[in-house]
Motif scaffolding. Structure first.
Motif: not given
Length: 200
Positions: A147-160
């Protein structure tokens, strides 16, 4: 579940400036193809909002007025987002929020349908005490190492969100069953209610 039967679908996540209605500061769109999040075709945009980021929003996602100062405006990236999404399905956690924000920022854009992993979680795991994205991550323990980035970043949350969607979808036999469980009433793609025979 045969994932090859799925129509084109993007998992979307947005982050806002804390206003009401919110201005976008970040949006991510991650396609899911054949049961796999296609990170090679994913796109995300950092956006300089027309109104300042509130301190509360900055604490949640980490975007500040200073960090966004050199980013393009939404007007400068909107056409790219519109072309990418086309008329595909969208999925988001608590999808009403992302759908409302995206349709406000892309006038005339309409996805073929809207899957909501929050609604799907409530249907799939009715005994789970909480159905937040964090709760689903704790319950399902998806592999988020890529997952790119971290929690509460759009890229991470979309992947999760994509990972929890696929984990829950595997419990359904068909796309139609998934749609019946995951599309909120009133949003695109919701099944038509059964019409009872009447004398009128």
């Amino acid at each position: 579940m045969n994932f090859e039967t799925w129509p084109a679908l993007f998992v979307i996540d947005v982050e806002g400036n804390g206003g009401n209605p919110p201005d976008l500061v970040e949006a991510a769109a991650l396609p899911v193809r054949n049961g796999i999040p296609d990170t090679s075709a994913a796109r995300s945009w950092l956006v300089r909002p027309p109104h300042p980021v509130t301190p509360f929003a900055a604490r949640v996602h980490g975007h500040t007025n200073a960090s966004l100062a050199g980013c393009p405006t939404w007007k400068q990236v909107a056409d790219k987002a519109r072309r990418l999404l086309g008329g595909a399905w969208m999925c988001a956690h608590n999808a009403h929020v992302d759908y409302k924000v995206m349709t406000a920022h892309l006038p005339g854009w309409q996805p073929a349908g809207v899957l909501d992993t929050l609604r799907l979680s409530r249907a799939t795991y009715p005994d789970l005490p909480k159905h937040s994205l964090d709760a689903l991550i704790d319950h399902l323990k998806p592999d988020l190492s890529q997952a790119p980035g971290q929690r509460h970043r759009a890229t991470f949350d979309a992947y999760a969100t994509a990972q929890v969607l696929l984990a829950m979808a595997a419990r359904y036999e068909s796309w139609e069953q998934l749609v019946a469980a995951a599309v909120p009433p009133g949003l695109p793609g919701a099944p038509e209610p059964d019409k009872e025979d009447t004398l009128w």
